[in-house]
Design an enzyme around this catalytic site. Structure first.
Site, PDB file in Angstrom:
ATOM      1  N   ARG A  95       0.874  -1.147   0.299  1.00 41.20           N
ATOM      2  CA  ARG A  95       0.072  -0.121  -0.054  1.00 41.20           C
ATOM      3  C   ARG A  95       0.995   0.917   0.367  1.00 41.20           C
ATOM      4  O   ARG A  95       1.796   1.255   0.677  1.00 41.20           O
ATOM      5  CB  ARG A  95      -1.124  -0.025   0.863  1.00 41.20           C
ATOM      6  CG  ARG A  95      -1.960  -1.050   1.391  1.00 41.20           C
ATOM      7  CD  ARG A  95      -2.958  -0.767   0.361  1.00 41.20           C
ATOM      8  NE  ARG A  95      -4.124  -1.912  -0.216  1.00 41.20           N
ATOM      9  CZ  ARG A  95      -3.652  -3.176  -0.863  1.00 41.20           C
ATOM     10  NH1 ARG A  95      -3.150  -2.963  -1.739  1.00 41.20           N
ATOM     11  NH2 ARG A  95      -5.164  -3.827  -1.553  1.00 41.20           N
ATOM     12  N   GLY A 109       0.801  -5.039 -10.020  1.00 45.64           N
ATOM     13  CA  GLY A 109       0.937  -6.830  -9.598  1.00 45.64           C
ATOM     14  C   GLY A 109      -0.131  -7.242  -9.984  1.00 45.64           C
ATOM     15  O   GLY A 109       0.877  -8.223 -10.120  1.00 45.64           O
ATOM     16  N   GLU A 131      -3.234   8.042  -6.026  1.00 45.11           N
ATOM     17  CA  GLU A 131      -3.615   7.232  -6.648  1.00 45.11           C
ATOM     18  C   GLU A 131      -4.620   8.046  -8.031  1.00 45.11           C
ATOM     19  O   GLU A 131      -5.618   7.681  -7.120  1.00 45.11           O
ATOM     20  CB  GLU A 131      -3.561   5.908  -6.625  1.00 45.11           C
ATOM     21  CG  GLU A 131      -2.043   5.409  -6.175  1.00 45.11           C
ATOM     22  CD  GLU A 131      -2.121   3.555  -5.893  1.00 45.11           C
ATOM     23  OE1 GLU A 131      -3.280   3.087  -6.203  1.00 45.11           O
ATOM     24  OE2 GLU A 131      -1.473   3.020  -5.491  1.00 45.11           O
ATOM     25  N   HIS A 161      -0.001   0.489  -9.884  1.00 44.65           N
ATOM     26  CA  HIS A 161      -0.747  -0.305  -9.223  1.00 44.65           C
ATOM     27  C   HIS A 161      -1.029  -1.666 -10.096  1.00 44.65           C
ATOM     28  O   HIS A 161      -2.788  -2.225  -9.823  1.00 44.65           O
ATOM     29  CB  HIS A 161      -1.911  -0.235  -8.528  1.00 44.65           C
ATOM     30  CG  HIS A 161      -2.062  -0.555  -6.858  1.00 44.65           C
ATOM     31  ND1 HIS A 161      -2.579   0.092  -5.952  1.00 44.65           N
ATOM     32  CD2 HIS A 161      -2.325  -1.653  -6.688  1.00 44.65           C
ATOM     33  CE1 HIS A 161      -3.070  -0.674  -4.626  1.00 44.65           C
ATOM     34  NE2 HIS A 161      -2.904  -1.604  -6.234  1.00 44.65           N
TER      35      HIS A 161
END
Length: 318
Positions: free
Chosen positions: A233, A283, A262, A281
């Site tokens: 995070r 992943g 974000e 972001h």
């Protein structure tokens, strides 16, 4: 016929499954909380991704019976507000762990071998970049894991068996036998973990307080050559302090798949920081993980609407 409101796109396989089960689906017209609040309407079920689902959105959905999180982190969902109305919030537990772990390894290698600046140099005609500084070999280096949940365990396996790294970890909540089963050395406190990290990888959930787990004082404990990877995070680390240390040459590199804001604002210092690799972001964004997460959401919705208890309900914070 019940309606499932979906805040952001999910894999079509799960949408087909919901239709086959007799549910209508409706998507938000924009991936914003304002659109969600205005459009959730009479939906009995919601699937949300990193947008989350606010207390205002809960209040705007009088028929709501379940909120399914398309991932493992529910920090952007108003879990307590939902619980007050008896609405369960579910997670897609362990559905994306392998994908995020592989992304972690990719970012680790990108930082160690300066992949992104090397790519930019070649495109700019600077073939001599290869003489401008050596990369770092990860074999026999120490990988320090902050947290030792499912993702970190996959990272430990890949790094330990695949790259020959020594893996140590700090996680107060994980039993000793789990560390032993994975061949990972347990470290008693985070300070002891930081001082021995050649590579530091973050795998703890966000703090309820919103305060970073790693602040400037923690970062000062890292060796000057250390590489930092964060796929957990954005709030887990003081990104401003990290950026300042990189600019001052007091850290080796950083690779972040997550940021506190974000998408980042145009004046985000990390965007222009040398030694910083940034990804949006992503992943968990593999075909395999997207199918698993979406289908887990869909099955838990059908369990709830069918009067069964979903498998992975999140408890509200104390």
């Amino acid at each position: 016929m019940s309606t499932c409101f979906i805040t952001q796109p999910i894999h079509p396989e799960a949408v087909r499954f919901l239709h086959e089960q007799g549910l209508r689906t409706r998507f938000a017209t924009m991936p914003t909380m304002e659109a969600v609040i205005a459009e959730v309407g009479d939906a009995e079920a919601v699937i949300t991704r990193d947008l989350g689902f606010s207390a205002e959105a809960v209040a705007a959905a009088p028929a709501l019976r379940i909120i399914a999180c398309h991932g493992s982190g529910t920090n952007r969902i108003a879990v307590a507000a939902a619980a007050r109305r008896g609405i369960p919030v579910t997670r897609a537990v362990d559905a994306n762990s392998r994908s995020v772990a592989e992304m972690t390894i990719a970012l680790m290698l990108a930082g160690a071998r300066r992949i992104c600046p090397a790519d930019a140099a070649v495109r700019q005609g600077n073939w001599g970049f290869r003489y401008e500084g050596a990369g770092t070999e990860l074999h026999r280096k120490t990988l320090a894991l902050v947290g030792f949940g499912a993702i970190a365990r996959h990272v430990a396996q890949i790094a330990g068996h695949g790259l020959g790294m020594k893996v140590v970890a700090w996680s107060p909540s994980v039993p000793d036998d789990v560390f032993a089963a994975h061949g990972v050395v347990r470290v008693a406190c985070i300070e002891d973990l930081l001082v021995q990290a050649d590579v530091l990888s973050l795998h703890r959930p966000a703090s309820v307080s919103g305060q970073p787990l790693l602040d400037a004082k923690h970062l000062e404990l890292l060796p000057g050559h250390a590489i930092i990877v964060n796929t957990s995070r954005g709030s887990a680390i003081d990104t401003r302090a990290l950026t300042e240390m990189l600019k001052a040459g007091r850290l080796g590199a950083a690779a972040l798949d997550v940021l506190p804001q974000e998408p980042p604002l145009p004046d985000e210092a990390a965007l222009s920081c040398p030694g910083m690799t940034l990804t949006p972001h992503m992943g968990a964004t593999t075909e395999e993980a997207l199918i698993r997460m979406a289908m887990m959401c869909a099955h838990q919705i059908m369990d709830c609407l069918g009067g069964r208890v979903p498998a992975h309900i999140v408890s509200p914070p104390a």
